[in-house]
Design a protein around this motif. Structure first.
Motif, PDB file in Angstrom:
ATOM      1  N   CYS A   1      -0.045   9.908 -26.470  1.00 32.43           N
ATOM      2  CA  CYS A   1      -0.249   8.806 -25.347  1.00 32.43           C
ATOM      3  C   CYS A   1      -1.377   8.139 -24.772  1.00 32.43           C
ATOM      4  O   CYS A   1      -0.787   7.189 -24.120  1.00 32.43           O
ATOM      5  N   GLY A   2      -2.296   8.196 -26.426  1.00 27.78           N
ATOM      6  CA  GLY A   2      -3.690   6.804 -24.893  1.00 27.78           C
ATOM      7  C   GLY A   2      -4.079   7.140 -23.903  1.00 27.78           C
ATOM      8  O   GLY A   2      -4.872   6.344 -23.789  1.00 27.78           O
ATOM      9  N   ILE A   3      -3.859   8.521 -23.889  1.00 27.92           N
ATOM     10  CA  ILE A   3      -3.968   9.285 -22.482  1.00 27.92           C
ATOM     11  C   ILE A   3      -5.735   9.325 -22.749  1.00 27.92           C
ATOM     12  O   ILE A   3      -5.976  10.412 -23.436  1.00 27.92           O
ATOM     13  N   ASP A   4      -6.585   9.010 -21.803  1.00 28.57           N
ATOM     14  CA  ASP A   4      -8.124   9.902 -21.826  1.00 28.57           C
ATOM     15  C   ASP A   4      -8.461  11.020 -20.617  1.00 28.57           C
ATOM     16  O   ASP A   4      -8.066  10.499 -19.520  1.00 28.57           O
ATOM     17  N   MET A   5      -8.481  11.801 -21.458  1.00 34.60           N
ATOM     18  CA  MET A   5      -8.618  13.025 -20.253  1.00 34.60           C
ATOM     19  C   MET A   5     -10.377  13.290 -20.019  1.00 34.60           C
ATOM     20  O   MET A   5     -10.437  13.305 -21.425  1.00 34.60           O
ATOM     21  N   ARG A   6     -10.183  14.685 -19.774  1.00 32.97           N
ATOM     22  CA  ARG A   6     -11.873  15.527 -19.875  1.00 32.97           C
ATOM     23  C   ARG A   6     -10.755  16.748 -20.756  1.00 32.97           C
ATOM     24  O   ARG A   6     -12.482  17.250 -21.371  1.00 32.97           O
ATOM     25  N   SER A   7     -10.445  16.711 -20.378  1.00 31.07           N
ATOM     26  CA  SER A   7      -9.398  17.668 -21.618  1.00 31.07           C
ATOM     27  C   SER A   7      -8.345  18.011 -21.742  1.00 31.07           C
ATOM     28  O   SER A   7      -7.370  17.546 -21.000  1.00 31.07           O
ATOM     29  N   LEU A   8      -8.054  18.092 -23.152  1.00 34.40           N
ATOM     30  CA  LEU A   8      -6.202  18.171 -23.540  1.00 34.40           C
ATOM     31  C   LEU A   8      -5.366  18.997 -23.433  1.00 34.40           C
ATOM     32  O   LEU A   8      -4.750  19.290 -23.301  1.00 34.40           O
ATOM     33  N   GLY A   9      -5.998  20.880 -23.289  1.00 32.31           N
ATOM     34  CA  GLY A   9      -5.295  21.970 -23.104  1.00 32.31           C
ATOM     35  C   GLY A   9      -4.445  21.862 -22.358  1.00 32.31           C
ATOM     36  O   GLY A   9      -2.912  21.602 -22.464  1.00 32.31           O
ATOM     37  N   ARG A  10      -3.853  21.463 -21.158  1.00 34.16           N
ATOM     38  CA  ARG A  10      -3.435  21.819 -19.829  1.00 34.16           C
ATOM     39  C   ARG A  10      -2.755  20.273 -20.497  1.00 34.16           C
ATOM     40  O   ARG A  10      -0.741  20.488 -20.017  1.00 34.16           O
ATOM     41  N   HIS A  11      -3.169  19.386 -20.714  1.00 31.82           N
ATOM     42  CA  HIS A  11      -2.239  17.858 -20.639  1.00 31.82           C
ATOM     43  C   HIS A  11      -1.238  18.300 -21.674  1.00 31.82           C
ATOM     44  O   HIS A  11       0.075  18.219 -21.477  1.00 31.82           O
ATOM     45  N   LEU A  12      -1.776  18.929 -22.445  1.00 22.89           N
ATOM     46  CA  LEU A  12      -0.701  18.930 -23.682  1.00 22.89           C
ATOM     47  C   LEU A  12       0.630  19.760 -23.799  1.00 22.89           C
ATOM     48  O   LEU A  12       1.842  19.807 -24.088  1.00 22.89           O
ATOM     49  N   VAL A  13       0.286  21.074 -22.945  1.00 23.41           N
ATOM     50  CA  VAL A  13       2.086  22.147 -22.283  1.00 23.41           C
ATOM     51  C   VAL A  13       1.988  21.079 -21.541  1.00 23.41           C
ATOM     52  O   VAL A  13       3.631  21.252 -21.453  1.00 23.41           O
ATOM     53  N   ALA A  14       1.847  20.282 -20.257  1.00 26.13           N
ATOM     54  CA  ALA A  14       3.055  19.647 -19.261  1.00 26.13           C
ATOM     55  C   ALA A  14       3.477  18.901 -19.724  1.00 26.13           C
ATOM     56  O   ALA A  14       4.412  17.957 -19.401  1.00 26.13           O
ATOM     57  N   LYS A  15       2.608  18.200 -20.757  1.00 22.72           N
ATOM     58  CA  LYS A  15       3.261  16.148 -20.704  1.00 22.72           C
ATOM     59  C   LYS A  15       3.728  16.199 -22.199  1.00 22.72           C
ATOM     60  O   LYS A  15       5.022  15.360 -22.354  1.00 22.72           O
TER      61      LYS A  15
END
Length: 246
Positions: A89-103
């Motif tokens: 999605c192009g969002i900048d984050m500190r960590s992608l672990g939870r983001h990948l699962v949730a989004k």
């Protein structure tokens, strides 16, 4: 960043090659050390830092031969903010672990496979990883400092002594142990008394008396210490035998 380029050979350090191979620098070092024969040998060395230099094309060819699909896309994509960019999605984050699962309803392994990253590629911004490592090391050191007094040789020896004493006390107080020890203890006491009587007898004969009773009666007029000195035995023994015989 390329250090130097010459015709047909592009020299890079291992740390510089890592993002182009889809690894972090530490992971590439671990991968190369586990299978050193499969990776190209260094062909130069930087004079100032002595960093070994490798042929980039040879490194890329070796990485492409790995069972995990790789691309030249860096495993960690960061911008000016130092955050990691989600390639979905192009969002900048500190960590992608939870983001990948949730989004995006995918786990880290599926994300890495989709974008051709090695299984060990970091999905966390470098600054976040460094802070997490520093925190973990500080916590570990704090635990080690807390445990240090209890891990010293003196403390362990004290625990061992206490453990032996507690075990000995708990064993000695058991009825079955006392029952089995009683005959041996009675035999030991009898043997001790017999040995002591022989010593008394030898001293009494040496002092000129026929028996202990004879010595006690003939020295009854003396003080306890005086009789003990003449007979050659202790004053306590004299007083005890006087109570029995006189």
């Amino acid at each position: 960043m390329l250090l130097t380029s010459i015709p047909s050979v592009t020299l890079v350090s291992r740390a510089e090659a890592a993002p182009q191979l889809g690894y972090t620098a530490a992971t590439l070092g671990a991968v190369m050390s586990r299978n050193a024969d499969a990776w190209p040998a260094p062909i130069a060395c930087r004079l100032k830092t002595r960093a070994l230099q490798y042929d980039l094309d040879a490194m890329l060819a070796t990485a492409q031969g790995d069972e995990t699909p790789l691309s030249r896309k860096p495993a960690t994509v960061t911008g000016a903010t130092g955050l990691i960019t989600c390639l979905e999605c192009g969002i900048d984050m500190r960590s992608l672990g939870r983001h990948l699962v949730a989004k995006h309803e995918m786990n880290s392994a599926e994300y890495r496979e989709k974008y051709g990253m090695p299984r060990t590629a970091a999905l966390e911004a470098p600054g976040t990883r460094r802070r997490r490592v520093r925190t973990a090391r500080a916590d570990l050191q704090a635990r080690l400092d807390t445990l240090a007094p209890y891990q010293s040789a003196g403390h362990l020896a004290e625990l061992q002594v206490k453990g032996v004493e507690n075990l000995r006390d708990s064993t000695a107080n058991r009825a079955v142990v006392k029952q089995h020890r009683a005959p041996v203890q009675r035999k030991g006491v009898a043997a001790m008394r017999e040995a002591r009587a022989k010593i008394f007898e030898a001293k009494i004969i040496e002092a000129g008396y026929t028996s202990l009773e004879d010595a006690i009666r003939q020295t009854a007029h003396l003080s306890g210490s005086g009789a003990a000195k003449r007979i050659g035995i202790g004053a306590t023994s004299v007083r005890r035998w006087r109570q029995r015989l006189l």
